[in-house]
Scaffold this motif. Structure first.
Motif, PDB file in Angstrom:
ATOM      1  N   LEU A 181      -8.000  -9.367   2.638  1.00 14.53           N
ATOM      2  CA  LEU A 181      -8.205  -8.091   1.989  1.00 14.53           C
ATOM      3  C   LEU A 181      -8.209  -6.795   2.423  1.00 14.53           C
ATOM      4  O   LEU A 181      -7.838  -5.673   1.961  1.00 14.53           O
ATOM      5  CB  LEU A 181      -9.879  -8.275   1.174  1.00 14.53           C
ATOM      6  CG  LEU A 181     -10.055  -9.408   0.091  1.00 14.53           C
ATOM      7  CD1 LEU A 181     -11.472  -9.314  -0.029  1.00 14.53           C
ATOM      8  CD2 LEU A 181      -9.227  -8.953  -0.851  1.00 14.53           C
ATOM      9  N   ALA A 182      -8.468  -6.811   3.752  1.00 13.68           N
ATOM     10  CA  ALA A 182      -8.313  -5.491   4.653  1.00 13.68           C
ATOM     11  C   ALA A 182      -6.600  -5.164   4.773  1.00 13.68           C
ATOM     12  O   ALA A 182      -6.474  -4.082   4.744  1.00 13.68           O
ATOM     13  CB  ALA A 182      -8.813  -5.904   6.259  1.00 13.68           C
ATOM     14  N   ALA A 183      -5.903  -6.288   5.025  1.00 13.94           N
ATOM     15  CA  ALA A 183      -4.478  -5.807   4.912  1.00 13.94           C
ATOM     16  C   ALA A 183      -4.021  -5.427   3.651  1.00 13.94           C
ATOM     17  O   ALA A 183      -3.130  -4.379   3.689  1.00 13.94           O
ATOM     18  CB  ALA A 183      -3.621  -7.202   5.306  1.00 13.94           C
ATOM     19  N   TRP A 184      -4.549  -5.938   2.495  1.00 12.06           N
ATOM     20  CA  TRP A 184      -4.100  -5.513   1.213  1.00 12.06           C
ATOM     21  C   TRP A 184      -4.590  -3.967   1.084  1.00 12.06           C
ATOM     22  O   TRP A 184      -3.986  -3.243   0.518  1.00 12.06           O
ATOM     23  CB  TRP A 184      -4.707  -6.561   0.026  1.00 12.06           C
ATOM     24  CG  TRP A 184      -4.664  -5.931  -1.277  1.00 12.06           C
ATOM     25  CD1 TRP A 184      -5.568  -5.347  -1.907  1.00 12.06           C
ATOM     26  CD2 TRP A 184      -3.526  -6.017  -2.046  1.00 12.06           C
ATOM     27  NE1 TRP A 184      -5.115  -5.017  -3.507  1.00 12.06           N
ATOM     28  CE2 TRP A 184      -3.719  -5.225  -3.265  1.00 12.06           C
ATOM     29  CE3 TRP A 184      -2.219  -6.265  -2.034  1.00 12.06           C
ATOM     30  CZ2 TRP A 184      -2.883  -5.391  -4.409  1.00 12.06           C
ATOM     31  CZ3 TRP A 184      -1.414  -6.199  -3.086  1.00 12.06           C
ATOM     32  CH2 TRP A 184      -1.774  -5.908  -4.148  1.00 12.06           C
ATOM     33  N   ASP A 185      -6.011  -3.556   1.291  1.00 13.03           N
ATOM     34  CA  ASP A 185      -6.646  -2.331   1.321  1.00 13.03           C
ATOM     35  C   ASP A 185      -5.698  -1.327   2.024  1.00 13.03           C
ATOM     36  O   ASP A 185      -5.431  -0.437   1.530  1.00 13.03           O
ATOM     37  CB  ASP A 185      -8.116  -2.309   1.440  1.00 13.03           C
ATOM     38  CG  ASP A 185      -8.897  -3.031   0.659  1.00 13.03           C
ATOM     39  OD1 ASP A 185      -8.356  -3.252  -0.707  1.00 13.03           O
ATOM     40  OD2 ASP A 185      -9.846  -3.626   0.813  1.00 13.03           O
ATOM     41  N   GLU A 186      -5.367  -1.793   3.227  1.00 17.00           N
ATOM     42  CA  GLU A 186      -4.614  -0.962   4.115  1.00 17.00           C
ATOM     43  C   GLU A 186      -3.240  -0.475   3.470  1.00 17.00           C
ATOM     44  O   GLU A 186      -2.926   0.853   3.342  1.00 17.00           O
ATOM     45  CB  GLU A 186      -4.245  -1.505   5.261  1.00 17.00           C
ATOM     46  CG  GLU A 186      -3.638  -0.497   6.258  1.00 17.00           C
ATOM     47  CD  GLU A 186      -3.468  -1.054   7.758  1.00 17.00           C
ATOM     48  OE1 GLU A 186      -2.802  -0.652   8.481  1.00 17.00           O
ATOM     49  OE2 GLU A 186      -3.699  -2.297   8.079  1.00 17.00           O
ATOM     50  N   ALA A 187      -2.516  -1.509   2.835  1.00 15.65           N
ATOM     51  CA  ALA A 187      -1.199  -1.270   2.080  1.00 15.65           C
ATOM     52  C   ALA A 187      -1.384  -0.339   1.015  1.00 15.65           C
ATOM     53  O   ALA A 187      -0.704   0.633   0.762  1.00 15.65           O
ATOM     54  CB  ALA A 187      -0.668  -2.613   1.728  1.00 15.65           C
ATOM     55  N   ARG A 188      -2.463  -0.661   0.151  1.00 12.13           N
ATOM     56  CA  ARG A 188      -2.768   0.193  -1.105  1.00 12.13           C
ATOM     57  C   ARG A 188      -2.997   1.658  -0.523  1.00 12.13           C
ATOM     58  O   ARG A 188      -2.618   2.584  -1.316  1.00 12.13           O
ATOM     59  CB  ARG A 188      -3.669  -0.654  -1.791  1.00 12.13           C
ATOM     60  CG  ARG A 188      -3.488  -1.775  -2.586  1.00 12.13           C
ATOM     61  CD  ARG A 188      -2.351  -1.856  -3.359  1.00 12.13           C
ATOM     62  NE  ARG A 188      -2.413  -1.162  -4.649  1.00 12.13           N
ATOM     63  CZ  ARG A 188      -1.745  -0.294  -5.077  1.00 12.13           C
ATOM     64  NH1 ARG A 188      -0.611   0.044  -4.424  1.00 12.13           N
ATOM     65  NH2 ARG A 188      -2.121   0.318  -6.304  1.00 12.13           N
ATOM     66  N   ALA A 189      -3.851   1.737   0.492  1.00 11.98           N
ATOM     67  CA  ALA A 189      -3.991   3.232   0.915  1.00 11.98           C
ATOM     68  C   ALA A 189      -2.878   3.875   1.491  1.00 11.98           C
ATOM     69  O   ALA A 189      -2.842   5.261   1.149  1.00 11.98           O
ATOM     70  CB  ALA A 189      -5.217   3.048   2.238  1.00 11.98           C
ATOM     71  N   GLN A 190      -1.730   3.306   1.625  1.00 10.12           N
ATOM     72  CA  GLN A 190      -0.619   3.881   2.346  1.00 10.12           C
ATOM     73  C   GLN A 190       0.362   3.951   0.922  1.00 10.12           C
ATOM     74  O   GLN A 190       1.334   4.374   1.253  1.00 10.12           O
ATOM     75  CB  GLN A 190      -0.039   2.799   3.399  1.00 10.12           C
ATOM     76  CG  GLN A 190      -0.725   2.956   4.645  1.00 10.12           C
ATOM     77  CD  GLN A 190      -0.199   2.005   5.584  1.00 10.12           C
ATOM     78  OE1 GLN A 190       0.799   1.303   5.458  1.00 10.12           O
ATOM     79  NE2 GLN A 190      -0.949   1.955   6.865  1.00 10.12           N
ATOM     80  N   GLY A 191      -0.140   3.619  -0.060  1.00  6.99           N
ATOM     81  CA  GLY A 191       0.843   3.723  -1.320  1.00  6.99           C
ATOM     82  C   GLY A 191       1.791   2.751  -1.407  1.00  6.99           C
ATOM     83  O   GLY A 191       2.775   2.878  -2.226  1.00  6.99           O
ATOM     84  N   ARG A 192       1.613   1.412  -0.465  1.00  6.98           N
ATOM     85  CA  ARG A 192       2.670   0.538  -0.836  1.00  6.98           C
ATOM     86  C   ARG A 192       2.053  -0.705  -2.009  1.00  6.98           C
ATOM     87  O   ARG A 192       0.726  -0.742  -2.177  1.00  6.98           O
ATOM     88  CB  ARG A 192       2.548  -0.289   0.355  1.00  6.98           C
ATOM     89  CG  ARG A 192       3.513   0.406   1.584  1.00  6.98           C
ATOM     90  CD  ARG A 192       3.711  -0.384   2.605  1.00  6.98           C
ATOM     91  NE  ARG A 192       2.598  -0.447   3.688  1.00  6.98           N
ATOM     92  CZ  ARG A 192       2.051  -1.683   4.126  1.00  6.98           C
ATOM     93  NH1 ARG A 192       2.424  -2.739   3.855  1.00  6.98           N
ATOM     94  NH2 ARG A 192       0.846  -1.397   4.776  1.00  6.98           N
ATOM     95  N   SER A 193       2.923  -1.201  -2.801  1.00  5.24           N
ATOM     96  CA  SER A 193       2.537  -1.791  -3.868  1.00  5.24           C
ATOM     97  C   SER A 193       2.383  -3.471  -3.357  1.00  5.24           C
ATOM     98  O   SER A 193       1.856  -4.167  -4.073  1.00  5.24           O
ATOM     99  CB  SER A 193       3.607  -1.682  -5.092  1.00  5.24           C
ATOM    100  OG  SER A 193       3.704  -0.746  -5.593  1.00  5.24           O
ATOM    101  N   VAL A 194       3.080  -3.667  -2.072  1.00  3.47           N
ATOM    102  CA  VAL A 194       2.708  -5.203  -1.837  1.00  3.47           C
ATOM    103  C   VAL A 194       2.359  -4.962  -0.195  1.00  3.47           C
ATOM    104  O   VAL A 194       2.441  -3.802   0.412  1.00  3.47           O
ATOM    105  CB  VAL A 194       4.264  -5.951  -1.668  1.00  3.47           C
ATOM    106  CG1 VAL A 194       4.481  -6.152  -3.226  1.00  3.47           C
ATOM    107  CG2 VAL A 194       5.096  -5.201  -1.225  1.00  3.47           C
ATOM    108  N   ALA A 195       1.898  -6.130   0.175  1.00  7.76           N
ATOM    109  CA  ALA A 195       1.249  -6.107   1.486  1.00  7.76           C
ATOM    110  C   ALA A 195       1.835  -7.618   2.367  1.00  7.76           C
ATOM    111  O   ALA A 195       2.304  -8.353   1.556  1.00  7.76           O
ATOM    112  CB  ALA A 195       0.063  -5.931   1.796  1.00  7.76           C
TER     113      ALA A 195
END
Length: 282
Positions: free
Chosen positions: A236-250
């Protein structure tokens, strides 16, 4: 990476013979997620009436877990009295053995009903049985099924894998709970643990057990470990970081993370129980 797995509220479901009052009372304290008070195979014909009285008496006082009653099957001399007694006494559900006909189940108008799939016809009819609104889950009955199929004993249950998977598939397709069959050799904890691991891999939500010593291993196999929770938290941390950076996938540990992985990780954390020492979620 193996995906985190959410815990089941029916990790261990303990059968207790209805003609054993002391065993029934002890079952309250053994840590199983649910208990099945058995009026069928575990009770000889001459003890059926006494067992029914024992079950009714046991249901009069509160239980810390759901209590189901396995009644005698359709067409037996005891079926009507069993069902009436269990329902009147306040059982949390009925377990019906050797279910083969979805229409017969539907006509009972029982909620919740747990259908045992333990014959070839039962396996073939499993999707229709699972689709009945009152059915809460399907319970695999490997002993009777193996006998009916004329299979030979096999440590990995290879002759039964198709049938076991069919039970899981039918239950999951209709949002019902699939429970794995009992393990007969109570003197073989290693074999029991292997079968729990196999059942979890097949998609079962929990294991029916016949001995108090099997409860802990079933709870562990079908539960959420601290390692599972840590993996879910990290994903979940990896997902949240990716979303915070504007990425749709992680990605996580080299694997692509999709929404379904995120949902499963959240379910895992929701089901995890921290140690009593007060540890927080990883």
């Amino acid at each position: 990476m193996s995906r985190p797995r959410p815990a089941s509220p029916f990790r261990s479901v303990l059968y207790v013979p209805g003609d054993k009052p002391r065993a029934i009372e002890k079952a309250r304290t053994l840590g199983a997620d649910a208990v099945i008070l058995d009026l069928e195979d575990a009770v000889a014909p001459e003890h059926k009436a006494a067992a029914r009285d024992n079950v009714v008496a046991a249901l009069r006082s509160p239980w810390p877990v759901p209590v189901l009653v396995r009644v005698n099957g359709l067409g037996t001399p005891w079926e009507h009295e069993d069902r009436e007694a269990a329902l009147t006494a306040g059982a949390d559900g009925l377990v019906l053995p050797k279910v083969e006909d979805a229409r017969a189940v539907a006509e009972l108008h029982l909620r919740p009903l747990w259908a045992m799939i333990e014959t070839p016809l039962g396996v073939l009819a499993a999707p229709r049985i699972a689709a009945v609104p009152g059915v809460a889950g399907l319970i695999a009955g490997a002993n009777d099924l193996a006998r009916a199929l004329r299979t030979r004993p096999h440590a990995e249950r290879a002759p039964l894998l198709h049938a076991l998977s069919a039970v899981v598939l039918a239950a999951r397709a209709y949002g019902k709970v699939p429970l794995d069959a009992v393990y007969n050799d109570v003197r073989d904890p290693e074999g029991f643990a292997r079968e729990c691991t196999q059942g979890r891999a097949l998609g079962f939500a929990g294991k029916t057990v016949i001995h108090p010593g099997q409860v802990g291993a079933a709870n562990a196999a079908y539960g959420v470990s601290e390692e599972d929770a840590r993996e879910a938290s990290a994903l979940l941390a990896a997902w949240d970081e990716a979303r915070a950076q504007g990425r749709s996938v992680a990605t996580f540990r080299g694997a692509l993370i999709e929404t379904m992985h995120v949902e499963e990780a959240r379910e895992t954390l929701a089901a995890w129980t921290p140690p009593e020492s007060g540890s927080e979620t990883p």
